[in-house]
Design an enzyme around this catalytic site. Sequence first.
Site: not given
Ligand code: SAM
Ligand code: DTB
Ligand code: SF4
Length: 331
Positions: A67, A71, A74, A111, A142, A202, A274
Amino acid sequence: MQTRTVQFIRPSKPSNTAQRWSVDEIEALFKLPFADLLYRAQQVHREHFDPNAVQLSTLLSIKSGGCTEDCGYCPQSAFNSAGVEEQEMLKLEAVVQAARAAQQKGAGRFCMGAAWREPNEAEMASVVEMVKAVRNIGMETCATLGMLREEHVEQLRDAGLDYYNHNLDTAPEFYGEIITTRDYQDRLDTLQRVRRAGINVCSGGIVGMGENLTQRAGLIAQLANLDPYPESVPINNLVKVEGTPLADAADLDPLDFVRTIAVARITMPKARVRLSAGRQQMSDAVQALCFLAGANSMFYGDQLLTTGNPDVEHDRALLDKLGMYPATEQS
Ligand code: SAM
Ligand code: DTB
Ligand code: SF4
């Protein structure tokens, strides 16, 4: 786990009009004695929901890794070195197969998540097919696809998407320390487009990223003051992934996580709150406290997107121990 038929309807008009909450008021809730906070959250919860019913959503990463956003939490960001390889988008058949498996295990909502900043036209066309196919098997749908333009929101609405997940992640004041490639306002704009199109919202965030109490209250204030506030509010406890800048963040006291759930419940009485990322690292006892504090939804299935989640057998046993069951539209 008792099995019940999961039925769903899309509410014709959201009834969750916001009461405005100041950050100070929310911080004061966080500082209540624990028993008083939980009692208040319980009262609010029982006014609006069956306290023993939990809504079950299963996640699937339809496009993983590589990506372009930065973030800090992530594992899928190309800026981080968590070892998540970039993969092509999953094929429709693979998505439907995963949705059927989730449905058989008792999930009511599916989702689909994609690791990108925003979808392009070709990606949208594939996602639209996935949404239609998953609806077709009788699950709520979702998607979490990052930023959306007007035409994308319309395409998803026309495909019958039930919920769109897009998190505010943290308070505006702390946001810049976690993400620099996308603005807070971009997120609010996407949420507004989704809301206006009539798709259920959501939106939630992550705690345990080093935010202070005022900032944690600031995230809840942002969510609760959306008018109307989201139908679904995922509260994630940071999953610390090696290779991300937040890998060594200090552990959040589990009781502070429970408090966050309670404050979300009190400020967003009709939302599904949630229990999201971080459950694998949480004891059953802490999760039980979260349910007492008003959580009534969780991610269910052995995987989140790229990291683990408690396995289905463990969750079924947990719900059984607590006398809980999957939610129906009435509960
Ligand atoms: N890329 C899209 C975005 O960021 O909107 C959708 C997928 S993204 C992985 C969705 C959400 O997962 C993020 O906004 C974040 O709140 C959550 N997330 C990602 N990595 C995480 C982590 N290591 N621990 C907890 N929540 C996480
Ligand atoms: C949300 O609030 N948490 C989910 C879903 N919406 C998309 C994602 C959590 C991701 C945790 C890290 C991973 O598994 O990559
Ligand atoms: Fe990309 Fe992860 Fe950020 Fe979603 S949360 S925009 S997958 S870096």
